[in-house]
Design a protein around this motif. Structure first.
Motif, PDB file in Angstrom:
ATOM      1  N   UNK A  83      89.507  88.723  38.492  1.00  0.00           N
ATOM      2  CA  UNK A  83      88.246  87.962  38.500  1.00  0.00           C
ATOM      3  C   UNK A  83      88.265  86.901  39.597  1.00  0.00           C
ATOM      4  N   UNK A  84      89.426  86.295  39.823  1.00  0.00           N
ATOM      5  CA  UNK A  84      89.546  85.289  40.888  1.00  0.00           C
ATOM      6  C   UNK A  84      89.320  85.918  42.263  1.00  0.00           C
ATOM      7  N   UNK A  87      80.054  93.177  54.654  1.00  0.00           N
ATOM      8  CA  UNK A  87      81.189  93.683  55.434  1.00  0.00           C
ATOM      9  C   UNK A  87      81.815  94.821  54.629  1.00  0.00           C
ATOM     10  N   UNK A  88      82.639  95.599  55.289  1.00  0.00           N
ATOM     11  CA  UNK A  88      83.294  96.717  54.592  1.00  0.00           C
ATOM     12  C   UNK A  88      84.261  96.179  53.537  1.00  0.00           C
ATOM     13  N   UNK A  89      84.545  97.016  52.541  1.00  0.00           N
ATOM     14  CA  UNK A  89      85.470  96.605  51.481  1.00  0.00           C
ATOM     15  C   UNK A  89      86.844  96.236  52.035  1.00  0.00           C
ATOM     16  N   UNK A  90      87.326  97.039  52.973  1.00  0.00           N
ATOM     17  CA  UNK A  90      88.663  96.753  53.505  1.00  0.00           C
ATOM     18  C   UNK A  90      88.673  95.428  54.267  1.00  0.00           C
ATOM     19  N   UNK A  91      87.639  95.175  55.041  1.00  0.00           N
ATOM     20  CA  UNK A  91      87.552  93.911  55.780  1.00  0.00           C
ATOM     21  C   UNK A  91      87.413  92.743  54.802  1.00  0.00           C
ATOM     22  N   UNK A  92      86.622  92.935  53.762  1.00  0.00           N
ATOM     23  CA  UNK A  92      86.432  91.899  52.761  1.00  0.00           C
ATOM     24  C   UNK A  92      87.756  91.559  52.087  1.00  0.00           C
ATOM     25  N   UNK A  93      88.526  92.575  51.698  1.00  0.00           N
ATOM     26  CA  UNK A  93      89.803  92.319  51.043  1.00  0.00           C
ATOM     27  C   UNK A  93      90.799  91.648  51.982  1.00  0.00           C
ATOM     28  N   UNK A  94      90.756  91.996  53.272  1.00  0.00           N
ATOM     29  CA  UNK A  94      91.621  91.309  54.242  1.00  0.00           C
ATOM     30  C   UNK A  94      91.211  89.840  54.341  1.00  0.00           C
ATOM     31  N   UNK A  95      89.918  89.579  54.388  1.00  0.00           N
ATOM     32  CA  UNK A  95      89.443  88.195  54.478  1.00  0.00           C
ATOM     33  C   UNK A  95      89.834  87.399  53.235  1.00  0.00           C
ATOM     34  N   UNK A  96      89.688  87.994  52.064  1.00  0.00           N
ATOM     35  CA  UNK A  96      90.096  87.324  50.818  1.00  0.00           C
ATOM     36  C   UNK A  96      91.597  87.075  50.838  1.00  0.00           C
ATOM     37  N   UNK A  97      92.361  88.062  51.274  1.00  0.00           N
ATOM     38  CA  UNK A  97      93.809  87.905  51.360  1.00  0.00           C
ATOM     39  C   UNK A  97      94.201  86.762  52.282  1.00  0.00           C
ATOM     40  N   UNK A 101      97.650 100.044  32.492  1.00  0.00           N
ATOM     41  CA  UNK A 101      96.775 100.174  33.654  1.00  0.00           C
ATOM     42  C   UNK A 101      95.553  99.306  33.389  1.00  0.00           C
ATOM     43  N   UNK A 102      95.281  98.402  34.318  1.00  0.00           N
ATOM     44  CA  UNK A 102      94.172  97.462  34.183  1.00  0.00           C
ATOM     45  C   UNK A 102      93.101  97.840  35.193  1.00  0.00           C
ATOM     46  N   UNK A 103      91.860  97.867  34.744  1.00  0.00           N
ATOM     47  CA  UNK A 103      90.740  98.096  35.649  1.00  0.00           C
ATOM     48  C   UNK A 103      90.277  96.753  36.189  1.00  0.00           C
ATOM     49  N   UNK A 104      90.381  96.594  37.500  1.00  0.00           N
ATOM     50  CA  UNK A 104      89.963  95.361  38.168  1.00  0.00           C
ATOM     51  C   UNK A 104      88.770  95.706  39.046  1.00  0.00           C
ATOM     52  N   UNK A 105      87.701  94.939  38.905  1.00  0.00           N
ATOM     53  CA  UNK A 105      86.502  95.183  39.701  1.00  0.00           C
ATOM     54  C   UNK A 105      86.384  94.124  40.787  1.00  0.00           C
ATOM     55  N   UNK A 106      86.372  94.599  42.029  1.00  0.00           N
ATOM     56  CA  UNK A 106      86.210  93.721  43.184  1.00  0.00           C
ATOM     57  C   UNK A 106      85.005  94.215  43.963  1.00  0.00           C
ATOM     58  N   UNK A 107      83.999  93.367  44.091  1.00  0.00           N
ATOM     59  CA  UNK A 107      82.782  93.703  44.830  1.00  0.00           C
ATOM     60  C   UNK A 107      82.162  95.016  44.326  1.00  0.00           C
ATOM     61  N   UNK A 108      82.162  95.178  43.007  1.00  0.00           N
ATOM     62  CA  UNK A 108      81.523  96.338  42.415  1.00  0.00           C
ATOM     63  C   UNK A 108      82.365  97.599  42.386  1.00  0.00           C
ATOM     64  N   UNK A 109      83.520  97.594  43.012  1.00  0.00           N
ATOM     65  CA  UNK A 109      84.401  98.760  43.002  1.00  0.00           C
ATOM     66  C   UNK A 109      85.533  98.526  42.015  1.00  0.00           C
ATOM     67  N   UNK A 110      85.855  99.566  41.264  1.00  0.00           N
ATOM     68  CA  UNK A 110      86.897  99.469  40.245  1.00  0.00           C
ATOM     69  C   UNK A 110      88.215  99.968  40.828  1.00  0.00           C
ATOM     70  N   UNK A 111      89.249  99.165  40.639  1.00  0.00           N
ATOM     71  CA  UNK A 111      90.596  99.517  41.079  1.00  0.00           C
ATOM     72  C   UNK A 111      91.492  99.560  39.846  1.00  0.00           C
ATOM     73  N   UNK A 112      92.283 100.621  39.726  1.00  0.00           N
ATOM     74  CA  UNK A 112      93.241 100.739  38.630  1.00  0.00           C
ATOM     75  C   UNK A 112      94.551 100.123  39.088  1.00  0.00           C
ATOM     76  N   UNK A 153      82.961  87.427  46.427  1.00  0.00           N
ATOM     77  CA  UNK A 153      81.529  87.152  46.325  1.00  0.00           C
ATOM     78  C   UNK A 153      81.152  85.911  47.133  1.00  0.00           C
ATOM     79  N   UNK A 154      82.015  84.904  47.088  1.00  0.00           N
ATOM     80  CA  UNK A 154      81.749  83.683  47.864  1.00  0.00           C
ATOM     81  C   UNK A 154      81.752  83.989  49.367  1.00  0.00           C
ATOM     82  N   UNK A 155      82.728  84.775  49.803  1.00  0.00           N
ATOM     83  CA  UNK A 155      82.772  85.150  51.220  1.00  0.00           C
ATOM     84  C   UNK A 155      81.548  85.962  51.619  1.00  0.00           C
ATOM     85  N   UNK A 156      81.156  86.904  50.763  1.00  0.00           N
ATOM     86  CA  UNK A 156      79.982  87.727  51.075  1.00  0.00           C
ATOM     87  C   UNK A 156      78.725  86.875  51.209  1.00  0.00           C
ATOM     88  N   UNK A 157      78.626  85.831  50.400  1.00  0.00           N
ATOM     89  CA  UNK A 157      77.451  84.964  50.498  1.00  0.00           C
ATOM     90  C   UNK A 157      77.456  84.183  51.808  1.00  0.00           C
TER      91      UNK A 157
END
Length: 108
Positions: free
Chosen positions: A30-31, A46-56, A3-14, A37-41
């Motif tokens: 990290x990528x 934006x909400x985490x879910x919207x941010x992850x959709x945009x990154x996707x 199980x890897x802890x991945x941090x995206x926008x300050x939130x940790x995902x297992x 972070x680049x999108x947020x700048x």
């Protein structure tokens, strides 16, 4: 299974993965975070879910462009291979002609 802890926008995902993939999942996490972070700048908060959709979507767009480029390069490689085959045929034909001339000269 690791199980890897991945941090995206300050939130940790297992994230569960094979033991052999731990380092890769860290790098990929990290990528994704860097893209987030680049999108947020650019777009602001934006909400985490919207941010992850945009990154996707951003990553999917880059993947589609890479696939198109690979397809284009594959066509160019195929054309080059055809050219190589034609050149090899010409060299073979030239070799046979030279050998025939050499045989005629030996008989003379």
């Amino acid at each position: 299974m690791a199980v890897v802890n991945v941090t995206i926008n300050g939130r940790v995902y297992d994230i569960a993965c094979d033991d052999s993939q731990v380092a890769r999942v860290h790098v990929l996490g990290r990528e994704v975070d860097a893209r987030a972070q680049h999108l947020l700048s650019s777009v602001g908060s934006v909400s985490d879910s919207r941010l992850l959709v945009m990154v996707g979507l951003l990553l999917a767009d880059e993947l589609a462009e890479a696939r198109e480029e690979l397809s284009k390069i594959g066509g160019e490689v195929g054309a080059a291979a055809e050219g190589d085959a034609k050149l090899a045929g010409l060299i073979d034909s030239l070799t046979r002609r030279i050998e025939a001339i050499a045989m005629r000269l030996e008989r003379a």
